[in-house]
Design a protein around this motif. Structure first.
Motif, PDB file in Angstrom:
ATOM      1  N   UNK A  26       0.857  -1.180   0.000  1.00  0.00           N
ATOM      2  CA  UNK A  26       0.000   0.000   0.000  1.00  0.00           C
ATOM      3  C   UNK A  26       0.895   1.232   0.000  1.00  0.00           C
ATOM      4  N   UNK A  27       1.224   1.710  -1.181  1.00  0.00           N
ATOM      5  CA  UNK A  27       2.168   2.818  -1.333  1.00  0.00           C
ATOM      6  C   UNK A  27       1.714   4.065  -0.577  1.00  0.00           C
ATOM      7  N   UNK A  28       0.441   4.388  -0.652  1.00  0.00           N
ATOM      8  CA  UNK A  28      -0.084   5.587   0.008  1.00  0.00           C
ATOM      9  C   UNK A  28       0.074   5.477   1.523  1.00  0.00           C
ATOM     10  N   UNK A  29      -0.310   4.344   2.099  1.00  0.00           N
ATOM     11  CA  UNK A  29      -0.212   4.164   3.552  1.00  0.00           C
ATOM     12  C   UNK A  29       1.241   4.126   4.015  1.00  0.00           C
ATOM     13  N   UNK A  30       2.108   3.488   3.239  1.00  0.00           N
ATOM     14  CA  UNK A  30       3.525   3.425   3.600  1.00  0.00           C
ATOM     15  C   UNK A  30       4.145   4.814   3.587  1.00  0.00           C
ATOM     16  N   UNK A  31       3.884   5.587   2.553  1.00  0.00           N
ATOM     17  CA  UNK A  31       4.424   6.944   2.492  1.00  0.00           C
ATOM     18  C   UNK A  31       3.885   7.799   3.645  1.00  0.00           C
ATOM     19  N   UNK A  45       7.864   8.479  -8.651  1.00  0.00           N
ATOM     20  CA  UNK A  45       8.229   8.148 -10.026  1.00  0.00           C
ATOM     21  C   UNK A  45       7.114   7.254 -10.554  1.00  0.00           C
ATOM     22  N   UNK A  46       6.015   7.867 -10.917  1.00  0.00           N
ATOM     23  CA  UNK A  46       4.826   7.131 -11.314  1.00  0.00           C
ATOM     24  C   UNK A  46       4.085   6.635 -10.080  1.00  0.00           C
ATOM     25  N   UNK A  47       3.091   5.785 -10.307  1.00  0.00           N
ATOM     26  CA  UNK A  47       2.262   5.289  -9.204  1.00  0.00           C
ATOM     27  C   UNK A  47       2.905   4.121  -8.465  1.00  0.00           C
ATOM     28  N   UNK A  48       3.956   3.534  -9.041  1.00  0.00           N
ATOM     29  CA  UNK A  48       4.511   2.304  -8.487  1.00  0.00           C
ATOM     30  C   UNK A  48       5.880   2.443  -7.849  1.00  0.00           C
ATOM     31  N   UNK A  49       6.400   3.684  -7.698  1.00  0.00           N
ATOM     32  CA  UNK A  49       7.704   3.861  -7.062  1.00  0.00           C
ATOM     33  C   UNK A  49       7.771   5.223  -6.394  1.00  0.00           C
ATOM     34  N   UNK A  50       8.298   5.246  -5.171  1.00  0.00           N
ATOM     35  CA  UNK A  50       8.506   6.489  -4.438  1.00  0.00           C
ATOM     36  C   UNK A  50       9.875   6.434  -3.784  1.00  0.00           C
ATOM     37  N   UNK A  51      10.674   7.478  -3.986  1.00  0.00           N
ATOM     38  CA  UNK A  51      12.030   7.532  -3.447  1.00  0.00           C
ATOM     39  C   UNK A  51      12.099   8.485  -2.262  1.00  0.00           C
ATOM     40  N   UNK A  52      13.035   8.195  -1.342  1.00  0.00           N
ATOM     41  CA  UNK A  52      13.325   9.085  -0.224  1.00  0.00           C
ATOM     42  C   UNK A  52      14.826   9.323  -0.191  1.00  0.00           C
TER      43      UNK A  52
END
Length: 129
Positions: A26-31, A45-52
């Motif tokens: 769950x990308x939204x909840x994890x972020x 980076x699109x709906x399937x990847x988020x960088x920190x």
């Protein structure tokens, strides 16, 4: 600072750990969890990847049904805290689940938690005074 030193500060170190990636069901909840608990900022980076970045080790989350869990042999990322109980409270308030309550080990104390996608992390601190 010399030009060489400035360049070393921003250049990745040769053959050193540079980046970590974790799955996220769950990308939204994890972020949201990492933003609320630790103040992280993400670049999508699109709906399937988020960088920190800027968190001691840069990394990202990729959309997947997999989970990083030490019971399955996963590596464990461990945060440091100067105030373990305060960090524990922030983790719980942000929606983390404590999977190993605070315990002592040689050199300090720590606890383990999972974030909303189920990935396991730990937080440690020096032994209580």
């Amino acid at each position: 600072m010399s030009n060489i030193r400035a360049q070393e500060a921003v250049m990745p170190a040769h053959e050193k750990i540079n980046y970590v990636e974790y799955p996220a069901r769950d990308m939204v909840a994890t972020k949201r969890f990492f933003q609320d608990a630790f103040g992280w900022v993400f670049e999508d980076y699109g709906a399937d990847y988020a960088a920190f970045s800027g968190q001691g080790l840069d990394g990202g989350f990729f959309r997947s049904d997999l989970v990083a869990d030490t019971r399955q042999g996963s590596a464990l990322i461990v945060f440091y805290s100067a105030d373990l109980e305060r960090t524990l409270a922030k983790v719980v308030a942000a929606g983390g689940r404590i999977v190993k309550p605070v315990f002592a080990f040689p050199g300090g104390r720590r606890f383990h938690f999972t974030e909303p996608s189920g990935n396991e992390f730990a937080v440690w601190s020096e032994a209580a005074a």
